[in-house]
Scaffold this motif. Structure first.
Motif, PDB file in Angstrom:
ATOM      1  N   ALA A   1       2.074  -3.498  10.834  1.00 17.35           N
ATOM      2  CA  ALA A   1       1.504  -2.647  10.652  1.00 17.35           C
ATOM      3  C   ALA A   1       0.275  -2.008  10.379  1.00 17.35           C
ATOM      4  CB  ALA A   1       1.321  -1.970  12.167  1.00 17.35           C
ATOM      5  N   GLU A   2       1.141  -2.061   8.040  1.00 13.66           N
ATOM      6  CA  GLU A   2       0.136  -1.576   7.189  1.00 13.66           C
ATOM      7  C   GLU A   2      -0.896  -1.953   6.300  1.00 13.66           C
ATOM      8  OE1 GLU A   2      -1.357   1.084   5.732  1.00 13.66           O
ATOM      9  OE2 GLU A   2       0.037   2.122   7.387  1.00 13.66           O
ATOM     10  N   PRO A   3      -1.423  -2.058   6.579  1.00  9.64           N
ATOM     11  CA  PRO A   3      -2.414  -2.653   5.090  1.00  9.64           C
ATOM     12  C   PRO A   3      -1.745  -2.474   3.325  1.00  9.64           C
ATOM     13  CG  PRO A   3      -4.473  -1.791   6.272  1.00  9.64           C
ATOM     14  CD  PRO A   3      -2.986  -1.455   7.041  1.00  9.64           C
ATOM     15  N   THR A   4      -1.788  -1.401   3.861  1.00 15.42           N
ATOM     16  CA  THR A   4      -1.438  -1.312   2.221  1.00 15.42           C
ATOM     17  C   THR A   4       0.491  -0.962   1.563  1.00 15.42           C
ATOM     18  OG1 THR A   4      -0.575   1.667   2.970  1.00 15.42           O
ATOM     19  CG2 THR A   4      -2.713   0.936   3.054  1.00 15.42           C
TER      20      THR A   4
ATOM     21  N   VAL B   1       9.166  -2.948  -2.694  1.00 17.84           N
ATOM     22  CA  VAL B   1       7.494  -3.071  -2.121  1.00 17.84           C
ATOM     23  C   VAL B   1       6.963  -3.271  -3.379  1.00 17.84           C
ATOM     24  CG1 VAL B   1       7.703  -1.308   0.205  1.00 17.84           C
ATOM     25  CG2 VAL B   1       7.054  -0.394  -2.322  1.00 17.84           C
ATOM     26  N   THR B   2       5.564  -3.932  -3.616  1.00 20.38           N
ATOM     27  CA  THR B   2       5.450  -4.411  -4.374  1.00 20.38           C
ATOM     28  C   THR B   2       4.653  -2.787  -5.025  1.00 20.38           C
ATOM     29  OG1 THR B   2       2.842  -3.846  -3.457  1.00 20.38           O
ATOM     30  CG2 THR B   2       4.220  -6.879  -3.510  1.00 20.38           C
ATOM     31  N   PHE B   3       4.531  -3.325  -6.689  1.00 22.88           N
ATOM     32  CA  PHE B   3       3.484  -2.107  -7.450  1.00 22.88           C
ATOM     33  C   PHE B   3       2.281  -1.837  -6.238  1.00 22.88           C
ATOM     34  CE2 PHE B   3       6.339  -3.716 -10.666  1.00 22.88           C
ATOM     35  CZ  PHE B   3       6.993  -2.888 -10.399  1.00 22.88           C
ATOM     36  N   GLU B   4       1.797  -2.713  -6.121  1.00 21.60           N
ATOM     37  CA  GLU B   4      -0.096  -2.222  -5.517  1.00 21.60           C
ATOM     38  C   GLU B   4       0.627  -1.596  -4.163  1.00 21.60           C
ATOM     39  OE1 GLU B   4       0.107  -5.732  -8.533  1.00 21.60           O
ATOM     40  OE2 GLU B   4       1.236  -5.556  -6.086  1.00 21.60           O
ATOM     41  N   SER B   5       1.347  -1.314  -3.585  1.00 24.99           N
ATOM     42  CA  SER B   5       1.775  -1.376  -2.451  1.00 24.99           C
ATOM     43  C   SER B   5       1.955   0.426  -2.789  1.00 24.99           C
ATOM     44  CB  SER B   5       2.439  -1.634  -1.598  1.00 24.99           C
ATOM     45  OG  SER B   5       2.769  -2.724  -1.790  1.00 24.99           O
ATOM     46  N   ASN B   6       1.190   1.095  -1.585  1.00 22.98           N
ATOM     47  CA  ASN B   6       1.696   2.469  -0.922  1.00 22.98           C
ATOM     48  C   ASN B   6       2.587   3.276  -0.931  1.00 22.98           C
ATOM     49  OD1 ASN B   6       0.931   5.244  -0.558  1.00 22.98           O
ATOM     50  ND2 ASN B   6      -0.865   5.138   0.538  1.00 22.98           N
ATOM     51  N   TRP B   7       3.674   3.663  -1.990  1.00 23.49           N
ATOM     52  CA  TRP B   7       5.098   3.617  -2.410  1.00 23.49           C
ATOM     53  C   TRP B   7       5.380   4.729  -1.002  1.00 23.49           C
ATOM     54  CZ3 TRP B   7       7.855   7.730  -3.831  1.00 23.49           C
ATOM     55  CH2 TRP B   7       6.363   8.009  -5.258  1.00 23.49           C
ATOM     56  N   ARG B   8       4.394   5.916  -0.952  1.00 21.37           N
ATOM     57  CA  ARG B   8       4.329   6.570  -0.592  1.00 21.37           C
ATOM     58  C   ARG B   8       4.225   6.238   1.229  1.00 21.37           C
ATOM     59  NH1 ARG B   8       2.141   8.911  -5.458  1.00 21.37           N
ATOM     60  NH2 ARG B   8       3.192  10.309  -6.048  1.00 21.37           N
TER      61      ARG B   8
END
Length: 316
Positions: free
Chosen positions: A292-295, A203-210
């Motif tokens: 379904a998850e925008p973050t 996933v991207t660094f900007e994503s909410n990886w948690r």
């Protein structure tokens, strides 16, 4: 008195008259008898083998797998009995065996080195059982399911090759038995039929990886197989036999960093022959959850250019 002359006619040969047969075929009795006994032994064993196979492979007796094993046992037994009988016939009941072996052992060792090695490999496979029919193995880069074991080679139904996730290619691969001495044998199914599989999700660094990790864990809890209840006891029993450590059997997610983003590795146990289907199910769940998850967004290799630094350089 009239003399009565009687013509002496030759007596017709009787079957089994070895003297007449040796004169007819021009061979000595010492050579002809072993040949005759050899042919008779071969015919008797061949007929006995056919009768036994007809009994043990009767349609109403057992399943195809038991019929296959019964045929192998009968064939091996008939071969061994024939070879032992030949030894008694041609080597005077083993009386001259040391002399005989001393004369030919050197030549056999050189000329039939590969053959003897394959025969030794066959004996090793039957006694030590590094694998058996039905196991999935890898030997010298060849992967497949063992479908047959014979005196000189064993046969694999090839998997992987030009297809992915270790699915069958449809080809049969014949492997010399001697390979088991010079190459590592990887057995996928010995002890228990589960292997660890991993799916890397970047996933991207900007994503909410948690949040992404949480979604992956939810998918694993739903789509990954319940190994603890299905085969937990079998796995721990095998671990005691081979003195290996077994940790948690439940699926988990590991976090690491790569150049293009955060790597979340889903690790889970799966049955050997269902690996691709299970991975497909898990990937579909992950993609639906991320959609379904925008973050959360999947990452890919990118190149970033900071224009502000270029502007400052020009002003200086």
């Amino acid at each position: 008195m009239r003399a009565i002359s009687t013509a002496i006619r030759p007596t017709p040969p009787i079957i089994g008259d070895v003297e007449w047969l040796t004169e007819t075929f021009g061979v000595s009795e010492s050579t002809f008898k072993p040949v005759l006994y050899t042919v008779g032994t071969f015919v008797i064993i061949l007929i006995g083998r056919a009768l036994v196979l007809r009994i043990v492979t009767a349609p109403g007796l057992g399943d195809p797998e038991s019929h296959y094993r019964a045929r192998k046992v009968v064939n091996y037994t008939a071969t061994i009995v024939f070879l032992i009988t030949l030894a008694f016939i041609w080597i005077d009941a083993f009386q001259n065996l040391p002399t005989y072996l001393g004369l030919v052992s050197a030549g056999i060792a050189i000329a039939l080195a590969d053959v003897l090695k394959n025969m030794a490999g066959w004996a090793f496979i039957l006694t030590r059982r590094p694998f058996q029919v039905g196991d999935r193995v890898e030997v010298k880069g060849l992967k497949g399911d063992v479908v047959d074991v014979r005196l000189f080679r064993f046969t694999l139904m090839e998997v992987e090759g030009w297809v992915d996730a270790e699915q069958s290619t449809g080809r049969l691969v014949h492997v010399p038995n001697g390979f088991v001495f010079n190459n590592a044998v990887h057995n996928y199914t010995e002890g228990f039929a589960f292997i660890w599989d991993e799916l890397p999700v970047l996933v991207t660094f900007e994503s909410n990886w948690r949040k992404a990790e949480e979604l992956i864990r939810e998918v694993l809890s739903d789509a990954a197989p319940d190994v603890e209840s299905a085969a937990g006891s079998r796995i721990r029993e095998t671990a005691r036999t081979y003195s290996i450590r077994v940790g948690a059997l439940t699926p988990t997610v590991y976090v690491s960093v790569r150049d293009s983003g955060v790597l979340l590795t889903a690790r889970y146990l799966v049955e050997t022959r269902t690996r691709r289907g299970r991975a497909d199910r898990i990937w579909r769940g992950i993609l639906d959850s991320f959609d379904a998850e925008p973050t959360v967004a999947l990452a890919y290799p990118t190149i970033r250019t900071h224009l502000a630094d270029i502007v400052h350089l020009r002003q200086d």
